[in-house]
Write a protein that holds these residues in place. Structure first.
Motif, PDB file in Angstrom:
ATOM      1  N   THR A 103      -3.987 -14.975  65.245  1.00  8.41           N
ATOM      2  CA  THR A 103      -4.023 -14.013  64.131  1.00  8.41           C
ATOM      3  C   THR A 103      -2.727 -13.208  64.093  1.00  8.41           C
ATOM      4  N   THR A 104      -2.124 -13.116  62.914  1.00  8.00           N
ATOM      5  CA  THR A 104      -0.856 -12.384  62.783  1.00  8.00           C
ATOM      6  C   THR A 104      -0.847 -11.435  61.593  1.00  8.00           C
ATOM      7  N   SER A 105      -1.978 -11.289  60.901  1.00  2.88           N
ATOM      8  CA  SER A 105      -1.979 -10.505  59.655  1.00  2.88           C
ATOM      9  C   SER A 105      -1.885  -9.011  59.880  1.00  2.88           C
ATOM     10  N   GLY A 106      -2.357  -8.540  61.054  1.00  6.05           N
ATOM     11  CA  GLY A 106      -2.373  -7.107  61.306  1.00  6.05           C
ATOM     12  C   GLY A 106      -3.615  -6.413  60.791  1.00  6.05           C
ATOM     13  N   GLU A 107      -4.514  -7.157  60.134  1.00  2.00           N
ATOM     14  CA  GLU A 107      -5.722  -6.539  59.574  1.00  2.00           C
ATOM     15  C   GLU A 107      -6.629  -5.990  60.668  1.00  2.00           C
ATOM     16  N   GLU A 108      -6.671  -6.673  61.833  1.00  2.00           N
ATOM     17  CA  GLU A 108      -7.498  -6.170  62.932  1.00  2.00           C
ATOM     18  C   GLU A 108      -6.980  -4.815  63.416  1.00  2.00           C
ATOM     19  N   GLY A 109      -5.670  -4.689  63.504  1.00  2.00           N
ATOM     20  CA  GLY A 109      -5.082  -3.425  63.928  1.00  2.00           C
ATOM     21  C   GLY A 109      -5.336  -2.316  62.932  1.00  2.00           C
ATOM     22  N   ARG A 110      -5.269  -2.643  61.653  1.00  2.00           N
ATOM     23  CA  ARG A 110      -5.558  -1.642  60.624  1.00  2.00           C
ATOM     24  C   ARG A 110      -6.993  -1.149  60.755  1.00  2.00           C
ATOM     25  N   SER A 111      -7.927  -2.088  60.917  1.00  2.00           N
ATOM     26  CA  SER A 111      -9.336  -1.724  61.049  1.00  2.00           C
ATOM     27  C   SER A 111      -9.565  -0.851  62.281  1.00  2.00           C
ATOM     28  N   LEU A 112      -8.933  -1.235  63.407  1.00  2.00           N
ATOM     29  CA  LEU A 112      -9.085  -0.457  64.634  1.00  2.00           C
ATOM     30  C   LEU A 112      -8.531   0.951  64.468  1.00  2.00           C
ATOM     31  N   PHE A 113      -7.381   1.068  63.813  1.00  2.00           N
ATOM     32  CA  PHE A 113      -6.758   2.381  63.626  1.00  2.00           C
ATOM     33  C   PHE A 113      -7.724   3.340  62.925  1.00  2.00           C
ATOM     34  N   TYR A 114      -8.294   2.902  61.804  1.00  2.00           N
ATOM     35  CA  TYR A 114      -9.182   3.789  61.057  1.00  2.00           C
ATOM     36  C   TYR A 114     -10.475   4.065  61.838  1.00  2.00           C
ATOM     37  N   GLN A 115     -10.917   3.104  62.635  1.00  2.00           N
ATOM     38  CA  GLN A 115     -12.101   3.313  63.469  1.00  2.00           C
ATOM     39  C   GLN A 115     -11.824   4.371  64.539  1.00  2.00           C
TER      40      GLN A 115
END
Length: 460
Positions: free
Chosen positions: A59-71
Motif C-alpha cells: 500500500t502506498t496511497s497514504g489513506e491508512e495514515g490519513r485515517s489513523l491521524f484523524y483517529q
C-alpha cells in the motif's frame, strides 16, 4: 521523562527511532498497526506521536495514515503528531499539517531536525496542558516578545481579511513548515515573510532574501549554493551561497514562479535533504534553513503548463498565505497612508475620502509612492486631494511625470550593448570591476549581459 509513540509497520524504522529517542532521554512506545496505535493512545500517557502513512504491504496511497491521524486526533486532540512520509504521500501530508499535524518529514529524515521538532512540540504541548485558564510564564514572554516585534515592525493591520491572515501567520511562525505567500505585486509579501521570521524561534538568526526573478539561470546555483574560487568567470574568491548564509534562520525566495525548470530541480534537492555542494566543490554542506517563498504567479496553472514542478510546489506550499489586494482591504488604506505620511503633515478629510475611493492596482507600494509625492508637492502641513495626483486636476502633473520617465529611460539607454562590451573588455570581464564602473550591482550587470547575449569568447 516524556513518552513518544512511534507508529510504523517497518521493524527497522521502529528500532532506529527507539534507539535514537532513547539516547536523548525519551521513553518510547512502538506500534506496527493502526489497532495497536489506537490502543496505546487510549491507554498510555503519550506526549507526542510519530506516525507513518502506510501499514499494509504493497500500500502506498497514504489513506491508512490519513485515517489513523484523524483517529488519534479524536482520541487525544492536544497530542502533537509528526507525520513521516514518502514523496508519494506528500500531498496528503500537506493536508494533515493544515488539519493540525505538528510537522512532517520525508523519508529518510534528518535525525537532528526530527529531534528539534520533537523538543519544540513537546514543550508547546506541555504549555497547553499545564496552563489551564492561565497563561504560563513562557507563553507570556513569547506573547510580549511578539507584541514588541509587531509594534516595532510598523505592520499596519486594521481590515478583517488582514487580521485573519496575520492570525494564520502567527500560527505558522512557531513551526518550521514551508510557507508560500501569494498575492499581487506591491501587496506586502516580503513584509509578511519578515513578520513570520521575526515571530519565529529563528528570529535571532539571519533572514536572507533572494529575488529569484532577478537571477540569471546560469548564476542561480552559485547565488543560492555558493562557489569555490575560479569556479566561473569573475569568481576571484570563495563565496558563500544564500542557503549557507541563512543557516539556522530563514531564506525568503521571492518571485519563485520565475525560476527555471533546471533551477527548480536543484532547489528541490536541497529542500528535500538540506544538503548541497558549492559550485566547483565536491564537499557536501548540510544546513538547517526554513524556506518561505512568494509569487504573484498562479503556480497550479504553471504546473498544468509544465513550467513548474508539482513536487516542488507541494514542498513549498505546506501552508499558503494569500495577500488580498489593497482594494479589498479598505480599512487598511487610511491607517497605511497616515503611517507613510511623516513629520508634521496631516491628511485632510477630503484627501482621505479620495484615497479610499481608489482601486490601487499597484497596492500598498502605489499608495506609499503617492503619499511621498504628496508631501513633496504640499507647501504646508495639510495634504489635500490634488497633492496626491489622483484626480482630474493632476493630469498636467502626471503628463510631466510621464515625460520625465521617458527622458530618464532614454538616459539609461546609454548603457547599451556597445557600452557594456567596452567596459567588460576594459576590465577583462572581471564582473565586480565592470559593475562598479557602470554603477550597477553584479546581478543587474549579469541580467544586461544575458539580455544582449554577450559572452567573453565573442569579445576576444
Amino acid at each position: 521523562m516524556k513518552r513518544v509513540l512511534v507508529v510504523d509497520d517497518n521493524p527497522d524504522i521502529l528500532d532506529a527511532l527507539d534507539l535514537l529517542l532513547s539516547l536523548h532521554n525519551y521513553k518510547v512506545s512502538t506500534a506496527s498497526t493502526i489497532k495497536d496505535a489506537a490502543f496505546a493512545a487510549n491507554n498510555q500517557r503519550i506526549d507526542l506521536i510519530i506516525q507513518d502513512m502506510n501499514f499494509s504491504q504493497g500500500t502506498t496511497s497514504g489513506e491508512e495514515g490519513r485515517s489513523l491521524f484523524y483517529q488519534l486526533k479524536e482520541i487525544s486532540p492536544t497530542t502533537p503528531i509528526i507525520v513521516i512520509t514518502a514523496w508519494s504521500q506528500l500531498e496528503i501530508a500537506v493536508e494533515l499539517v493544515k488539519a493540525g499535524a505538528a510537522d512532517y518529514l520525508p523519508k529518510p529524515w534528518n535525525d537532528m531536525k526530527l529531534l528539534d521538532i520533537i523538543a519544540e512540540n513537546i514543550v508547546d504541548s506541555a504549555n497547553i496542558v499545564d496552563s489551564g485558564n492561565n497563561i504560563n510564564e513562557k507563553s507570556a514572554k513569547r506573547k510580549n516578545s511578539a507584541s514588541q516585534i509587531k509594534s516595532s515592525s510598523n505592520f499596519i493591520v486594521e481590515s478583517q481579511p488582514m487580521k485573519q491572515l496575520v492570525a494564520m501567520a502567527d500560527k505558522v511562525a512557531n513551526s518550521d513548515i514551508s510557507v508560500l505567500i501569494t498575492g499581487a505585486n506591491g501587496s506586502g509579501k516580503e513584509r509578511i515573510a519578515d513578520y513570520i521570521h521575526q515571530n519565529s524561534p529563528r528570529n535571532a538568526n539571519p533572514f536572507i532574501k533572494v529575488n529569484m526573478g532577478a537571477l540569471a539561470s546560469e548564476l542561480m546555483e552559485a547565488e543560492l549554493f555558493g562557489a569555490e574560487k575560479g569556479a566561473y568567470t569573475g569568481a576571484t574568491a570563495m563565496r558563500k551561497g544564500r542557503f549557507e548564509a541563512a543557516n539556522g534562520g530563514t531564506l525568503f525566495l521571492d518571485e519563485i514562479g520565475n525560476l527555471s525548470l533546471a533551477g527548480q530541480m536543484k532547489l528541490l534537492r536541497v529542500l528535500q535533504t538540506g544538503q548541497f555542494e558549492r559550485v566547483g566543490s565536491s564537499e557536501t554542506i548540510t544546513v538547517d534553513v526554513r524556506v518561505i517563498s512568494a509569487t504573484n504567479s498562479h503556480l497550479p496553472q504553471a504546473i498544468e503548463d509544465n513550467t513548474f514542478r508539482e513536487d516542488l510546489y507541494y514542498r513549498l506550499n505546506v501552508v499558503e498565505l494569500n495577500l488580498p489586494p489593497l482594494a479589498q482591504r479598505q480599512d487598511d488604506i487610511i491607517p497605511l497612508a497616515r503611517h507613510f505620511i511623516s513629520g508634521s503633515h496631516q491628511l485632510s478629510e477630503q484627501a482621505a475620502s479620495l484615497l479610499k475611493q481608489q482601486p490601487w492596482p499597484g497596492n500598498v507600494r502605489e499608495l506609499e509612492n503617492h503619499c511621498q509625492r504628496a508631501m513633496v508637492l504640499c507647501a504646508d502641513e495639510i495634504l489635500l486631494p490634488e497633492h496626491f495626483m489622483l484626480g482630474v486636476n493632476s493630469s498636467n502633473v502626471e503628463s510631466s511625470l510621464a515625460l520625465n520617465k521617458v527622458e530618464s529611460a532614454a538616459q539609461k539607454a546609454s548603457s547599451d550593448k556597445d557600452n557594456l562590451k567596452a567596459v567588460l573588455n576594459k576590465h577583462e570581464w572581471v564582473i565586480s570591476r565592470a559593475a562598479n564602473e557602470l554603477g550597477l550591482s553584479r546581478q543587474a550587470l549579469y541580467r544586461r549581459i544575458e539580455k544582449h547575449q554577450l559572452s567573453q569568447t565573442e569579445e576576444h
